[in-house]
Enzyme design. Sequence first.
Site, PDB file in Angstrom:
ATOM      1  N   ASP A  16       0.947  -1.136  -0.058  1.00  0.00           N
ATOM      2  CA  ASP A  16      -0.015   0.143   0.087  1.00  0.00           C
ATOM      3  C   ASP A  16       1.067   1.384   0.213  1.00  0.00           C
ATOM      4  O   ASP A  16       1.954   1.288   0.346  1.00  0.00           O
ATOM      5  CB  ASP A  16      -0.736  -0.008   1.328  1.00  0.00           C
ATOM      6  CG  ASP A  16      -1.579   1.333   1.343  1.00  0.00           C
ATOM      7  OD1 ASP A  16      -2.548   1.692   0.457  1.00  0.00           O
ATOM      8  OD2 ASP A  16      -1.747   1.939   2.397  1.00  0.00           O
ATOM      9  N   ASP A  18      -0.004   5.201   1.303  1.00  0.00           N
ATOM     10  CA  ASP A  18      -0.285   6.218   2.149  1.00  0.00           C
ATOM     11  C   ASP A  18      -0.291   5.362   3.409  1.00  0.00           C
ATOM     12  O   ASP A  18      -1.080   4.280   3.694  1.00  0.00           O
ATOM     13  CB  ASP A  18      -1.392   6.796   2.100  1.00  0.00           C
ATOM     14  CG  ASP A  18      -1.221   7.806   0.821  1.00  0.00           C
ATOM     15  OD1 ASP A  18      -0.607   8.687   0.845  1.00  0.00           O
ATOM     16  OD2 ASP A  18      -2.446   7.568  -0.144  1.00  0.00           O
ATOM     17  N   THR A 109      -2.437   0.879  -4.401  1.00  0.00           N
ATOM     18  CA  THR A 109      -3.156   2.078  -3.643  1.00  0.00           C
ATOM     19  C   THR A 109      -4.389   2.450  -3.950  1.00  0.00           C
ATOM     20  O   THR A 109      -4.882   2.210  -5.216  1.00  0.00           O
ATOM     21  CB  THR A 109      -2.051   3.258  -3.730  1.00  0.00           C
ATOM     22  OG1 THR A 109      -2.699   4.460  -3.083  1.00  0.00           O
ATOM     23  CG2 THR A 109      -1.862   3.655  -5.215  1.00  0.00           C
ATOM     24  N   SER A 110      -5.099   2.999  -2.971  1.00  0.00           N
ATOM     25  CA  SER A 110      -6.599   3.391  -3.486  1.00  0.00           C
ATOM     26  C   SER A 110      -6.598   5.054  -3.896  1.00  0.00           C
ATOM     27  O   SER A 110      -7.498   5.471  -4.354  1.00  0.00           O
ATOM     28  CB  SER A 110      -7.259   3.453  -2.073  1.00  0.00           C
ATOM     29  OG  SER A 110      -7.539   2.313  -1.579  1.00  0.00           O
ATOM     30  N   LYS A 141     -10.625  -1.268  -2.062  1.00  0.00           N
ATOM     31  CA  LYS A 141     -10.303  -1.742  -0.547  1.00  0.00           C
ATOM     32  C   LYS A 141     -11.615  -1.534   0.192  1.00  0.00           C
ATOM     33  O   LYS A 141     -12.050  -0.351   0.025  1.00  0.00           O
ATOM     34  CB  LYS A 141      -9.088  -1.359   0.040  1.00  0.00           C
ATOM     35  CG  LYS A 141      -7.824  -1.575  -0.788  1.00  0.00           C
ATOM     36  CD  LYS A 141      -6.625  -1.120  -0.254  1.00  0.00           C
ATOM     37  CE  LYS A 141      -5.346  -1.269  -1.124  1.00  0.00           C
ATOM     38  NZ  LYS A 141      -4.101  -0.423  -0.579  1.00  0.00           N
ATOM     39  N   ASP A 166      -1.220  -0.832   6.350  1.00  0.00           N
ATOM     40  CA  ASP A 166      -1.349  -0.043   7.613  1.00  0.00           C
ATOM     41  C   ASP A 166      -2.718   0.201   8.225  1.00  0.00           C
ATOM     42  O   ASP A 166      -3.056   0.325   9.211  1.00  0.00           O
ATOM     43  CB  ASP A 166      -0.871   1.294   7.535  1.00  0.00           C
ATOM     44  CG  ASP A 166      -1.438   2.169   6.677  1.00  0.00           C
ATOM     45  OD1 ASP A 166      -2.017   3.287   7.258  1.00  0.00           O
ATOM     46  OD2 ASP A 166      -1.672   2.046   5.516  1.00  0.00           O
TER      47      ASP A 166
END
Length: 220
Positions: A16, A18, A109-110, A141, A166
Amino acid sequence: MTHSLPTRAFGGFLFDMDGTILSSIASAERSWTRWAEGHGLDVAAFLPTIHGVQSVETIRRLNLPGVDPVAEAHALTEAEMLDLDDVVPIGGAAEFLAALPADRWAIVTSAPKRLAEVRLRAAGLPLPSVFVTAEDAERSKPAPDGFLLGARKLGFAPKDCLAFEDAPAGIAAADAAGMTVMVIAETHRGVMDTRHAMVTDYRDLAIEWDGASLTLEHRI
Protein backbone atom coordinates in the site's frame (compact mmCIF):
# COMPACT_ATOMS: atom_id res chain seq x y z
CA MET A 1 6.35 -3.37 18.45
CA THR A 2 7.04 -6.60 16.59
CA HIS A 3 5.07 -9.76 16.13
CA SER A 4 7.10 -12.66 14.74
CA LEU A 5 8.00 -12.02 11.11
CA PRO A 6 6.78 -14.37 8.39
CA THR A 7 9.45 -17.06 8.05
CA ARG A 8 8.57 -18.39 4.59
CA ALA A 9 9.88 -17.16 1.23
CA PHE A 10 7.73 -15.11 -1.17
CA GLY A 11 7.73 -14.45 -4.88
CA GLY A 12 6.73 -10.80 -4.61
CA PHE A 13 6.02 -7.96 -2.19
CA LEU A 14 3.01 -5.66 -2.61
CA PHE A 15 2.84 -2.32 -0.80
CA ASP A 16 0.00 0.00 0.00
CA MET A 17 1.23 3.60 -0.31
CA ASP A 18 -0.24 6.12 2.15
CA GLY A 19 0.67 5.15 5.71
CA THR A 20 2.68 2.16 4.52
CA ILE A 21 5.67 3.50 2.55
CA LEU A 22 4.99 7.22 2.96
CA SER A 23 2.95 9.47 5.22
CA SER A 24 0.65 12.03 3.65
CA ILE A 25 -1.69 12.17 6.63
CA ALA A 26 -1.15 15.86 7.39
CA SER A 27 -1.69 16.85 3.76
CA ALA A 28 -4.75 14.65 3.31
CA GLU A 29 -6.36 15.71 6.55
CA ARG A 30 -5.92 19.42 5.77
CA SER A 31 -7.73 18.99 2.45
CA TRP A 32 -10.43 16.77 3.90
CA THR A 33 -10.93 19.09 6.89
CA ARG A 34 -11.67 22.01 4.58
CA TRP A 35 -14.05 19.84 2.57
CA ALA A 36 -15.84 18.48 5.66
CA GLU A 37 -16.23 21.95 7.19
CA GLY A 38 -17.74 23.16 3.92
CA HIS A 39 -20.36 20.42 4.13
CA GLY A 40 -21.17 20.89 7.81
CA LEU A 41 -19.68 17.58 8.96
CA ASP A 42 -18.25 16.77 12.37
CA VAL A 43 -14.58 16.91 11.38
CA ALA A 44 -13.24 14.96 14.36
CA ALA A 45 -15.66 12.10 13.75
CA PHE A 46 -15.24 12.17 9.98
CA LEU A 47 -11.45 12.24 9.51
CA PRO A 48 -10.77 8.69 10.79
CA THR A 49 -13.04 7.35 8.03
CA ILE A 50 -10.99 8.68 5.09
CA HIS A 51 -7.94 6.43 5.28
CA GLY A 52 -7.35 3.37 3.14
CA VAL A 53 -10.30 3.76 0.76
CA GLN A 54 -10.95 5.71 -2.43
CA SER A 55 -12.08 9.32 -1.98
CA VAL A 56 -15.14 8.79 -4.13
CA GLU A 57 -16.25 5.89 -1.91
CA THR A 58 -15.72 7.97 1.24
CA ILE A 59 -17.97 10.69 -0.17
CA ARG A 60 -20.51 8.31 -1.68
CA ARG A 61 -21.24 6.54 1.60
CA LEU A 62 -22.15 9.88 3.24
CA ASN A 63 -25.20 10.19 0.96
CA LEU A 64 -25.05 13.98 1.06
CA PRO A 65 -27.93 15.61 -0.81
CA GLY A 66 -26.95 17.45 -3.99
CA VAL A 67 -23.33 16.23 -3.88
CA ASP A 68 -21.71 14.58 -6.91
CA PRO A 69 -19.16 12.15 -5.39
CA VAL A 70 -17.09 11.90 -8.58
CA ALA A 71 -16.78 15.67 -9.00
CA GLU A 72 -16.05 16.22 -5.29
CA ALA A 73 -13.40 13.48 -5.27
CA HIS A 74 -11.73 15.03 -8.32
CA ALA A 75 -11.63 18.44 -6.65
CA LEU A 76 -10.15 16.91 -3.50
CA THR A 77 -7.45 15.15 -5.53
CA GLU A 78 -6.50 18.46 -7.15
CA ALA A 79 -6.28 20.11 -3.72
CA GLU A 80 -4.15 17.30 -2.30
CA MET A 81 -1.74 17.46 -5.24
CA LEU A 82 -0.96 21.08 -4.32
CA ASP A 83 -0.29 20.26 -0.65
CA LEU A 84 2.92 18.20 -0.49
CA ASP A 85 5.12 20.05 2.00
CA ASP A 86 5.05 17.36 4.67
CA VAL A 87 4.71 14.20 2.58
CA VAL A 88 7.55 12.07 3.93
CA PRO A 89 8.73 8.45 3.65
CA ILE A 90 8.03 5.94 6.39
CA GLY A 91 11.23 5.21 8.32
CA GLY A 92 13.61 3.05 6.27
CA ALA A 93 11.19 2.69 3.34
CA ALA A 94 13.53 4.15 0.71
CA GLU A 95 16.36 1.78 1.59
CA PHE A 96 14.02 -1.18 1.87
CA LEU A 97 12.49 -0.60 -1.57
CA ALA A 98 15.92 -0.01 -3.11
CA ALA A 99 17.01 -3.46 -1.92
CA LEU A 100 14.18 -5.19 -3.80
CA PRO A 101 14.55 -6.49 -7.37
CA ALA A 102 12.49 -4.16 -9.56
CA ASP A 103 10.33 -6.96 -10.95
CA ARG A 104 9.45 -8.36 -7.53
CA TRP A 105 7.48 -5.52 -5.94
CA ALA A 106 4.39 -3.45 -6.66
CA ILE A 107 2.34 -0.64 -5.17
CA VAL A 108 -1.39 -1.17 -4.68
CA THR A 109 -3.04 2.08 -3.61
CA SER A 110 -6.55 3.53 -3.37
CA ALA A 111 -5.17 6.89 -4.53
CA PRO A 112 -5.62 8.13 -8.12
CA LYS A 113 -2.50 7.60 -10.21
CA ARG A 114 -1.66 11.31 -10.61
CA LEU A 115 -1.85 11.89 -6.86
CA ALA A 116 0.12 8.73 -6.11
CA GLU A 117 2.91 9.74 -8.46
CA VAL A 118 3.33 13.24 -7.02
CA ARG A 119 3.30 11.92 -3.47
CA LEU A 120 5.95 9.29 -4.23
CA ARG A 121 8.16 11.93 -5.83
CA ALA A 122 7.60 14.32 -2.90
CA ALA A 123 8.68 11.57 -0.50
CA GLY A 124 11.74 10.72 -2.61
CA LEU A 125 10.52 7.19 -3.33
CA PRO A 126 10.75 5.33 -6.65
CA LEU A 127 7.86 4.70 -9.00
CA PRO A 128 7.28 0.96 -9.29
CA SER A 129 7.20 -1.01 -12.51
CA VAL A 130 3.90 -2.53 -11.34
CA PHE A 131 1.52 0.17 -10.15
CA VAL A 132 -2.13 -0.50 -9.25
CA THR A 133 -4.09 2.68 -8.52
CA ALA A 134 -7.71 3.73 -8.02
CA GLU A 135 -8.36 3.66 -11.77
CA ASP A 136 -7.29 0.04 -12.17
CA ALA A 137 -9.35 -2.00 -9.71
CA GLU A 138 -13.04 -2.60 -10.29
CA ARG A 139 -13.73 -2.56 -6.55
CA SER A 140 -11.74 -0.60 -3.99
CA LYS A 141 -10.36 -1.85 -0.68
CA PRO A 142 -11.55 -3.71 1.41
CA ALA A 143 -12.32 -5.76 -1.72
CA PRO A 144 -9.28 -7.79 -2.84
CA ASP A 145 -9.34 -6.65 -6.48
CA GLY A 146 -6.30 -4.37 -6.34
CA PHE A 147 -4.08 -6.88 -4.60
CA LEU A 148 -5.20 -9.69 -6.92
CA LEU A 149 -4.38 -7.51 -9.93
CA GLY A 150 -1.00 -6.59 -8.48
CA ALA A 151 -0.10 -10.24 -7.92
CA ARG A 152 -1.20 -11.12 -11.44
CA LYS A 153 0.91 -8.33 -12.93
CA LEU A 154 3.93 -9.50 -10.94
CA GLY A 155 3.29 -13.04 -12.16
CA PHE A 156 2.71 -14.73 -8.80
CA ALA A 157 -0.16 -16.50 -7.10
CA PRO A 158 -1.62 -14.40 -4.24
CA LYS A 159 -0.49 -17.01 -1.69
CA ASP A 160 3.10 -16.38 -2.79
CA CYS A 161 2.89 -12.63 -2.12
CA LEU A 162 3.51 -10.61 1.05
CA ALA A 163 1.30 -7.53 1.38
CA PHE A 164 2.45 -4.51 3.42
CA GLU A 165 -0.45 -2.49 4.82
CA ASP A 166 -1.37 -0.06 7.58
CA ALA A 167 -5.16 0.47 7.45
CA PRO A 168 -8.00 -1.91 8.34
CA ALA A 169 -9.54 -1.66 4.84
CA GLY A 170 -6.24 -2.58 3.20
CA ILE A 171 -5.53 -5.39 5.64
CA ALA A 172 -8.98 -6.81 4.95
CA ALA A 173 -8.32 -6.56 1.20
CA ALA A 174 -5.02 -8.43 1.45
CA ASP A 175 -6.62 -11.04 3.69
CA ALA A 176 -9.43 -11.53 1.18
CA ALA A 177 -6.84 -11.92 -1.58
CA GLY A 178 -5.26 -14.79 0.34
CA MET A 179 -1.95 -13.04 1.01
CA THR A 180 0.27 -12.98 4.05
CA VAL A 181 0.12 -9.51 5.63
CA MET A 182 2.80 -7.36 7.25
CA VAL A 183 1.39 -4.36 9.16
CA ILE A 184 3.37 -1.09 9.27
CA ALA A 185 2.39 0.95 12.32
CA GLU A 186 4.38 4.19 12.15
CA THR A 187 1.33 6.36 11.46
CA HIS A 188 -1.02 4.57 13.88
CA ARG A 189 -2.42 6.83 16.58
CA GLY A 190 -3.40 3.95 18.82
CA VAL A 191 -2.74 0.28 19.30
CA MET A 192 -4.07 -1.94 16.53
CA ASP A 193 -5.38 -5.34 17.51
CA THR A 194 -4.22 -7.61 14.71
CA ARG A 195 -3.23 -11.23 14.25
CA HIS A 196 -0.69 -10.23 11.62
CA ALA A 197 3.01 -9.51 11.99
CA MET A 198 3.53 -5.84 12.78
CA VAL A 199 6.51 -3.49 12.96
CA THR A 200 6.77 0.26 13.43
CA ASP A 201 8.69 0.88 10.19
CA TYR A 202 11.32 -0.68 7.91
CA ARG A 203 14.47 0.28 9.78
CA ASP A 204 14.77 -3.07 11.53
CA LEU A 205 13.86 -5.12 8.45
CA ALA A 206 16.19 -6.68 5.89
CA ILE A 207 15.64 -8.74 2.76
CA GLU A 208 17.24 -12.04 1.82
CA TRP A 209 17.18 -12.50 -1.96
CA ASP A 210 18.44 -15.81 -3.33
CA GLY A 211 17.74 -15.05 -6.98
CA ALA A 212 14.39 -16.83 -6.90
CA SER A 213 12.50 -15.70 -3.80
CA LEU A 214 12.39 -13.06 -1.06
CA THR A 215 12.55 -13.63 2.68
CA LEU A 216 11.97 -10.98 5.34
CA GLU A 217 14.50 -10.82 8.16
CA HIS A 218 15.39 -8.70 11.16
CA ARG A 219 18.26 -6.35 10.42
CA ILE A 220 21.36 -7.30 12.40
